[in-house]
Design an enzyme around this catalytic site. Structure first.
Site, PDB file in Angstrom:
ATOM      1  N   GLU A   1      -3.886 -12.176  -6.333  1.00  0.00           N
ATOM      2  CA  GLU A   1      -5.126 -11.063  -5.760  1.00  0.00           C
ATOM      3  C   GLU A   1      -5.920 -10.600  -6.930  1.00  0.00           C
ATOM      4  OE1 GLU A   1      -4.006  -8.119  -3.046  1.00  0.00           O
ATOM      5  OE2 GLU A   1      -1.258  -8.500  -4.203  1.00  0.00           O
TER       6      GLU A   1
ATOM      7  N   GLY B   1       1.063  -0.896  -0.172  1.00  0.00           N
ATOM      8  CA  GLY B   1      -0.307  -0.407   0.053  1.00  0.00           C
ATOM      9  C   GLY B   1       0.884   1.137   0.121  1.00  0.00           C
TER      10      GLY B   1
ATOM     11  N   ASP C   1       2.355 -11.873   2.233  1.00  0.00           N
ATOM     12  CA  ASP C   1       2.042 -11.791   3.373  1.00  0.00           C
ATOM     13  C   ASP C   1       0.452 -12.430   3.663  1.00  0.00           C
ATOM     14  OD1 ASP C   1       0.272  -9.999   2.500  1.00  0.00           O
ATOM     15  OD2 ASP C   1       1.420  -7.858   2.518  1.00  0.00           O
TER      16      ASP C   1
END
Length: 418
Positions: free
Chosen positions: A277, A160, A296
């Protein structure tokens, strides 16, 4: 491909990046007899604490990376971070060095422009609307394609960093400046993405491994992992995620297509685990991004699978058999730094364990507010029960200064419960 890619054991492995994911991977590799050299930009990184050897260097410096590759003469080079001189990896691969999964995949997945440009044209892959931009004016122009809200992200970053949600073209300048500050490397570009109205985000751990019986590489999948982010960084994950069969089938097709394309771009091998993702809404799914290594959010597999994502990656890159099956539903919740401290002490660990969770402390230097310091892992009868246990355990852990810091502050304020 008919020749076995199996690596003779014990293998010598050079790990480029030594964070918490690298630490768990090092342990998995060492259980298979490997000798691991852990490299990073600072001393005492988590993987260095358990590796056989350690090296500190700027991995974006081509000369420094060249010297390290020459010195280590590893059987396998395993990147764990984005900040690497990937051109030097490609050259070393041409000279016979084996890079995991391959140098092309490492370069492509560390740059959002490259991976999105590779994935979007594939027939099986669906992405949100996107454009690349080289400044605030181009961001505003891109919004005519993506609409609002939109997300502006550096083309090279993770967790992020540098990401901004914008709801007005007036925010373009601020988004550009934040992206430049948060980028892992200055590419001079950002990606502007359509804001997709989704039900959940998932990670589909996708494993390319050698099948000795068929003498071919096979692709297998772990059960989908749901995750929740705050400011672009994950704060909890759970497995299995509640995804419709149609959406899961679409995600698997897309993950296979993208990882096959990465393999083809690097010569056809590309063994290892990929964290792919997706956004999911009902039966619809959109490809988001991909990591060519353990993810993660996949730390939850330490509680849910007989072979964690780290075991799977270690086995796959060595040419060994894998098993992606789920043993039990589970969840993870992270512990973050409430503020920078010189020397961290963790209180409440016993209470967190007594609540039914396992606790993994990464032992990172606490250099900034919000840095991920530990994770709580739990299993349960279902994913929701495990989430409650993991989040409750994380809320019990406090990070304070040793020996005379300020009063303990909650370390997981980011875990605003659903």
């Amino acid at each position: 491909m008919s020749a076995s890619p199996r690596v003779p054991l014990p293998a010598r492995v050079l790990l480029l990046g030594s964070g918490e994911l690298g630490k768990e991977l090092t342990i998995s590799l060492q259980r298979l007899g490997c000798h691991v050299v852990a490299a990073d930009s600072y001393p005492g990184a988590p993987a260095m604490q358990v590796a056989d050897e350690q090296r500190v260097l700027d991995m974006t410096d081509p000369r420094a990376l060249d010297a390290l590759l020459e010195e280590c003469r590893a059987d396998l080079v395993v990147p764990e971070v984005e900040a690497i001189a990937t051109d030097r990896l490609a050259r070393a691969e041409e000279e016979g060095l084996r890079v995991v999964p391959n140098a092309f995949a490492v370069r492509a997945t560390m740059d959002r422009q490259l991976i999105r440009s590779l994935a979007a044209p594939l027939d099986a892959v669906r992405t949100s609307a996107f454009r690349f931009a080289s400044g605030a004016d181009e961001i505003r122009a891109a919004l005519e394609v993506t609409g609002l809200p939109a997300f502006v992200k550096p083309t090279m970053s993770s967790s992020g960093h540098g990401q901004t949600r914008i709801d007005s073209a007036d925010e373009a300048e601020r988004a550009w400046e934040r992206a430049v500050r948060g980028a892992r490397a200055d590419t001079g570009r950002v990606i502007v993405e359509e804001g997709v109205d989704f039900d959940c985000e998932i990670t589909l751990l996708t494993v390319r491994s050698w099948d000795e019986e068929t003498r071919r590489i096979r692709t297998s999948f772990c059960e989908p992992i749901g995750h929740r982010q705050k400011d672009g960084d994950y704060v909890e994950s759970w497995q299995p995620a509640d995804v419709s069969p149609a959406a899961l089938d679409a995600c698997r097709r897309m993950a296979r297509a993208v990882t096959d394309a990465l393999a083809d771009g690097g010569g056809g091998s590309a063994l290892g685990l990929f964290g792919v993702e997706f956004f999911v809404a009902g039966d619809d799914a959109w490809f988001s991004e991909l990591s060519p290594r353990p993810h993660d959010t996949g730390m939850v597999t330490l509680a849910t699978q007989r072979l964690s994502e780290f075991d799977l990656h270690a086995r796959a890159i060595l040419g060994l058999p894998v098993d992606t099956s789920l043993s039990r539903p589970g969840a993870s919740a992270v512990v973050k730094a409430p503020r920078p401290v010189e020397r961290a002490v963790y209180e409440g660990v016993g209470e967190a364990m007594a609540s039914g969770a396992d606790v993994r402390i990464f032992n990172k230097p606490v250099t900034r507010t919000g840095r991920r310091l530990a994770v709580c892992l739990a299993d349960g009868e279902d994913a929701q029960a495990a989430r409650r246990t993991a989040r409750g355990a994380a809320s019990l852990i406090r990070v304070i200064e040793d020996p005379r810091g300020d009063a303990a502050a909650p370390a997981v304020a980011s875990l605003d419960h659903d």
